[in-house]
Design a protein around this motif. Sequence first.
Motif, mmCIF file in Angstrom:
data_model
loop_
_atom_site.group_PDB
_atom_site.id
_atom_site.type_symbol
_atom_site.label_atom_id
_atom_site.label_comp_id
_atom_site.label_asym_id
_atom_site.label_seq_id
_atom_site.Cartn_x
_atom_site.Cartn_y
_atom_site.Cartn_z
ATOM 1 N N HIS A 1 -0.331 7.985 -0.041
ATOM 2 C CA HIS A 1 -0.013 9.142 -0.880
ATOM 3 C C HIS A 1 -0.469 10.424 -0.190
ATOM 4 O O HIS A 1 -1.582 10.485 0.347
ATOM 5 N N ARG B 1 0.844 -1.196 0.000
ATOM 6 C CA ARG B 1 0.000 0.000 0.000
ATOM 7 C C ARG B 1 0.882 1.251 0.000
ATOM 8 O O ARG B 1 2.001 1.240 0.482
ATOM 9 N N ARG C 1 -3.553 11.671 -2.710
ATOM 10 C CA ARG C 1 -4.575 10.704 -3.106
ATOM 11 C C ARG C 1 -4.996 9.776 -1.960
ATOM 12 O O ARG C 1 -5.923 8.999 -2.116
ATOM 13 N N ILE D 1 -3.587 4.112 -1.447
ATOM 14 C CA ILE D 1 -3.909 3.496 -2.739
ATOM 15 C C ILE D 1 -3.256 2.116 -2.803
ATOM 16 O O ILE D 1 -2.202 1.864 -2.217
ATOM 17 N N GLU E 1 -2.450 -1.989 -7.443
ATOM 18 C CA GLU E 1 -2.929 -1.946 -8.823
ATOM 19 C C GLU E 1 -2.877 -0.538 -9.406
ATOM 20 O O GLU E 1 -2.832 -0.366 -10.626
ATOM 21 N N ALA E 2 -2.853 0.479 -8.558
ATOM 22 C CA ALA E 2 -2.850 1.867 -9.032
ATOM 23 C C ALA E 2 -1.456 2.363 -9.381
ATOM 24 O O ALA E 2 -1.325 3.356 -10.106
ATOM 25 N N PHE E 3 -0.411 1.698 -8.885
ATOM 26 C CA PHE E 3 0.942 2.197 -9.148
ATOM 27 C C PHE E 3 1.913 1.095 -9.558
ATOM 28 O O PHE E 3 3.108 1.363 -9.739
#
Length: 520
Positions: free
Chosen positions: A304, A301, A307, A310, A313-315
């Motif tokens: 951020h 995890r 954000r 997150i 899968e987002a980064f």
Amino acid sequence: MMLRTFLPKPEQRFAAAGTALGALFPAIWLTTETLFTDGSFTHWNFSGALAAGVMPFVAGASFYRWSYSRRLERELRAVRRAERRLRNEVHRDRLTGLENRSALEADVLRALRSDGTPFERRPLLLIDLDRFKAVNDTMGHDAGDRLLSGIGTRLRRAFAGEATVYRLGGDEFVLLGPGSPSDAEVTTLADRVKALFDAPFDLVDGQAASGCSIGVTFLEQGDLSTGAVLKRADLALYEAKEMRGNSHVFYAPHLAQAAEMRAEAERDLARAVSQREFFLEYMPIAGTASGAVRGFEVLLRWSHPIRGVIGTEAFSEPLEQGPLALTVGNWALQQSCRQAANWPSPVGLTVAPFALQLRDRDFLSHVKTCLQEAGLAPGRLTIEVSEALSTGDMALICENLQGLRALGVRVALSGGAAAALPLNLVGELQPDQLTVDLPAIRDVHGSERSVALLACLVKTGQVLRLPMAVRGIARESEMDCARTAGAVEAWGPWISPALPARDLPALLRDANDKDARRLA
């Protein structure tokens, strides 16, 4: 020998010879005149005597000048040969015999200047080899050199007299075409390049197959340097490499915007590493029959600053495209092993490393170090490998996985996004377990069909006599299906959300008190 000592230069010796010859002929003439006359010197006139005296000096000077001119001519020819040799070395790649980057820069700048001639929008194809690193690592650098030389030979023969081929360095080549062709004509050119890779290449210890990715751009009138042209070609090449296999992509302006976004993401990730913004959560893995906690999958995890929290899968995509994947992935493995050492045996830990970690030759030693430092038994660690790995990486990955298996670490293969298990990798990787990625199936085939496909995939895994696990259980019907089909483990949001490390001791105590069908 003595003459060379006193007269070391050739022109000096030629001058001495000329002087001797110049003195010999007057001497013969004067002797003849004296013998055939009355034997006196009174008939010699002043002009004849002067000519006889000057002739040796004139002859010596003439010989000297002729020899000096010949020496200068030889030296000039030698200098010209050296210049041609030096120019060839500067503009020629030694390994392949092709033109090199310096020659490309000179040719492109010459084409951009055009000097009064009509400007030609010439195509430039940047060619990058597939699997070159794998050949180098598994077969040795001599094999890699033979591969580069073979590719250079094929390119030169295929486009001789039609286009110029250059080797930029490493495993990159450039093809600079003539004229101002259309996109369709350049596509044909790119297809011809790709066709050269159809046949395998003869190397030192056998043959090797290779493909290529091609980035295509054109010389534009606004270009000021070769670097600007190569930058566009490199952006197109990046997109072509993402497509896998023999492929080519034309440069388009949106590629530059995407590259800037990637660069911004990489800077953001670098800051996150330095600021320690990454942390770990753990997804409980339950036995389908008992509902007991059998282990945890570690999840990365990112906290951020803008954000919020997150998920991977987002980064993961920008992270895996740079060297930071190795740093972050190794840190996650080390921290999760330390955490798992506090759990009661035989509760296990499942880790899905980044592809860069699996290709790293130090990965095995890093896993050993993490297990030893944490005091965690190797059998409690499962390394999960995704079906999405490039086939060109398999040799190195299999070597690492064999070392892990010899160490006692379990190996799981995750797949099912295409509604089929990656059976081609089962024999290659020899996993201890197969994991069905239910969210991937759901994304491709929808929620309604996912349950039916889940049952088929689990049954297929049973035919292979491998334990089956299911990731991403989001509904009770999916859990029932996994249990009925014969899966041994399952995890997902319906069973329990991902938990921070501080919540795991309480969960494990509750699991010891009672077996729960649903943990949260």
